[in-house]
Design an enzyme around this catalytic site. Structure first.
Site, mmCIF file in Angstrom:
data_model
loop_
_atom_site.group_PDB
_atom_site.id
_atom_site.type_symbol
_atom_site.label_atom_id
_atom_site.label_comp_id
_atom_site.label_asym_id
_atom_site.label_seq_id
_atom_site.Cartn_x
_atom_site.Cartn_y
_atom_site.Cartn_z
ATOM 1 N N LYS A 180 9.330 1.805 -5.054
ATOM 2 C CA LYS A 180 8.188 2.898 -4.603
ATOM 3 C C LYS A 180 8.551 3.919 -5.613
ATOM 4 O O LYS A 180 7.497 4.627 -5.997
ATOM 5 C CB LYS A 180 8.491 3.088 -3.114
ATOM 6 C CG LYS A 180 7.822 2.436 -2.083
ATOM 7 C CD LYS A 180 8.487 2.305 -0.688
ATOM 8 C CE LYS A 180 8.067 1.137 0.083
ATOM 9 N NZ LYS A 180 8.521 1.256 1.426
ATOM 10 N N GLN A 237 12.046 4.602 5.601
ATOM 11 C CA GLN A 237 12.231 3.189 5.450
ATOM 12 C C GLN A 237 12.681 2.623 6.821
ATOM 13 O O GLN A 237 13.700 2.792 7.219
ATOM 14 C CB GLN A 237 13.187 3.012 4.103
ATOM 15 C CG GLN A 237 13.271 1.415 3.734
ATOM 16 C CD GLN A 237 12.137 0.930 3.143
ATOM 17 O OE1 GLN A 237 11.065 1.629 2.728
ATOM 18 N NE2 GLN A 237 12.156 -0.540 3.280
ATOM 19 N N ASP A 239 2.836 6.021 5.419
ATOM 20 C CA ASP A 239 2.547 4.721 5.934
ATOM 21 C C ASP A 239 1.498 4.397 6.879
ATOM 22 O O ASP A 239 1.222 3.279 7.131
ATOM 23 C CB ASP A 239 4.035 4.296 6.849
ATOM 24 C CG ASP A 239 5.097 3.745 6.115
ATOM 25 O OD1 ASP A 239 4.918 3.042 4.855
ATOM 26 O OD2 ASP A 239 6.316 4.066 6.330
HETATM 27 N N1 LIG Z 1 8.235 2.560 6.274
HETATM 28 C C1 LIG Z 1 8.501 1.442 5.715
HETATM 29 N N2 LIG Z 1 7.245 1.416 5.190
HETATM 30 C C2 LIG Z 1 7.080 -0.092 4.628
HETATM 31 O O1 LIG Z 1 6.023 -0.146 3.848
HETATM 32 C C3 LIG Z 1 8.158 -0.783 4.546
HETATM 33 C C4 LIG Z 1 9.433 -0.443 5.401
HETATM 34 N N3 LIG Z 1 9.500 0.568 5.938
HETATM 35 N N4 LIG Z 1 10.311 -1.503 5.671
HETATM 36 C C5 LIG Z 1 10.441 -2.843 4.774
HETATM 37 C C6 LIG Z 1 9.006 -3.165 4.510
HETATM 38 C C7 LIG Z 1 9.058 -4.458 3.506
HETATM 39 N N5 LIG Z 1 7.851 -3.667 2.263
HETATM 40 C C8 LIG Z 1 7.773 -4.230 1.012
HETATM 41 C C9 LIG Z 1 6.904 -3.880 0.099
HETATM 42 C C10 LIG Z 1 6.657 -4.312 -0.859
HETATM 43 C C11 LIG Z 1 7.091 -5.339 -1.280
HETATM 44 C C12 LIG Z 1 6.842 -5.995 -2.650
HETATM 45 O O2 LIG Z 1 6.232 -5.416 -3.433
HETATM 46 N N6 LIG Z 1 7.550 -7.490 -2.958
HETATM 47 C C13 LIG Z 1 7.294 -8.016 -4.082
HETATM 48 C C14 LIG Z 1 8.639 -8.803 -4.292
HETATM 49 C C15 LIG Z 1 9.927 -7.880 -4.384
HETATM 50 C C16 LIG Z 1 10.906 -9.289 -4.425
HETATM 51 O O3 LIG Z 1 10.935 -9.793 -5.306
HETATM 52 O O4 LIG Z 1 11.904 -9.173 -3.689
HETATM 53 C C17 LIG Z 1 6.255 -8.831 -4.180
HETATM 54 O O5 LIG Z 1 5.643 -9.292 -3.165
HETATM 55 O O6 LIG Z 1 5.840 -9.288 -5.200
HETATM 56 C C18 LIG Z 1 7.983 -6.004 -0.379
HETATM 57 C C19 LIG Z 1 8.328 -5.327 0.792
HETATM 58 C C20 LIG Z 1 7.719 -2.375 3.015
HETATM 59 N N7 LIG Z 1 8.334 -2.086 3.974
#
Ligand SMILES: Nc1nc(=O)c2c([nH]1)NC[C@@H]1CN(c3ccc(C(=O)N[C@@H](CCC(=O)O)C(=O)O)cc3)C=[N+]21
Length: 284
Positions: free
Chosen positions: A53, A97, A120
């Site tokens: 982020k 988070q 969020d």
């Molecule tokens: N308050 C809060 N807000 C959130 O938005 C939040 C949270 N807590 N806790 C955890 C989850 C999880 N999450 C992700 C966001 C982007 C990818 C992302 O960009 N993933 C990449 C891959 C990353 C990798 O390779 O591990 C993709 O899908 O291409 C993953 C997971 C947001 N979350």
């Protein structure tokens, strides 16, 4: 015929380039958007997401405000940081988070946030505004999914959409977005209590698989030509991401979002959108 790819990585890059111009315009007016993150504990997954982020912020010119607390932090210590970011004018939006360590009352923390700084879109006030059709920052993953579908011209109006899952971040808000008059989809929400998931999936024009159950959606359950969004994140024994959608679905579906590279990057892009929009509102 294999499905067309709903490329979240490329679409997120296009959104970020649009945001870069809007951030520059805000700076002309003397407003610098700043995204705060509160990370509690040392979970490597959470550390990685939060780092991503801040990387995104740097790319579009948003300032970063990082707060880290040890896994042993108390409810009061976390709440003190929330109050600090509520008051900090440099922080125009922030996230806590999730998940927070065991024993912490997560909802109490979220309720303490200034709803106007909720990047969020998960503050109870903003979820309430969504139910009431009032303007509010929108939950990032559901809004990212809509943006991805629109970007590729997938018809949402009148579509039969099946949402699998009822989690607070995706499953519950997703139908609220899809059934607005501006979207006009018809939504069926499935969950662990659903008697015949396959029968519902088979009728869907659009499937949003957000159950967190590896390969839950199988090729034989999908109507040919359907759009399938893979939101689930499970891990294989080797630590690789395993989605809710079986790879064979790509041979049946008309559209499919890869995972990784689909909904994840869109979630991050929408977070930036919420931060920039909040700053634009405050700039007047
Ligand atoms: N308050 C809060 N807000 C959130 O938005 C939040 C949270 N807590 N806790 C955890 C989850 C999880 N999450 C992700 C966001 C982007 C990818 C992302 O960009 N993933 C990449 C891959 C990353 C990798 O390779 O591990 C993709 O899908 O291409 C993953 C997971 C947001 N979350």
């Amino acid at each position: 015929m294999t499905a067309q790819i709903l490329d979240g990585k490329a679409t997120a890059a296009a959104i970020k380039s649009d945001l870069t111009a809007r951030v520059a315009a805000l700076k002309e007016k003397g407003v610098t958007p700043g995204l705060g993150t509160i990370l509690v504990g040392e979970d490597p997954g959470s550390q990685k997401y939060v780092a991503g982020k801040h990387r995104d912020c740097a790319q579009v010119g948003i300032a970063s405000i990082q707060r880290e607390l040890p896994a042993t932090a108390t409810q009061e210590e976390i709440e003190a940081v929330v109050r600090e970011l509520n008051e900090d004018p440099a922080c125009t939006g922030y996230i806590v988070q999730l998940p927070l360590p065991r024993g912490i009352d997560e909802n109490r923390i979220l309720e303490l946030m200034d709803p106007d700084k909720d990047a969020d879109g998960l503050h109870p006030m903003n979820l309430g505004r969504l139910v009431l059709n009032e303007p509010a920052p929108l939950p990032c993953t559901p809004n990212g999914i809509l943006t991805l579908l629109r970007h590729y011209g997938v018809e949402i109006k009148g579509a039969e959409v099946v949402v699998v899952g009822r989690g607070v971040t995706i499953g519950r808000p997703m139908p609220l977005l899809l059934t607005r008059r501006s979207e006009n989809a018809t939504v069926t929400q499935c969950h662990t209590g659903t008697r015949d998931l396959a029968a519902h999936l088979k009728r869907a024009d659009i499937i949003v698989a957000a159950a967190g159950s590896a390969h839950l959606v199988r090729p034989e359950d999908v109507k040919p030509g359907a759009a399938v969004l893979d939101v689930g994140v499970s891990r294989s024994a080797e630590g690789k991401i395993v989605g809710d959608v079986h790879p064979g679905v790509a041979e049946v579906a008309g559209w499919i979002s890869p995972n990784p590279g689909g909904v994840g990057p869109m979630t991050r892009a929408q977070l930036l959108v919420n931060v920039v929009e909040a700053a634009e509102r405050s700039a007047g």
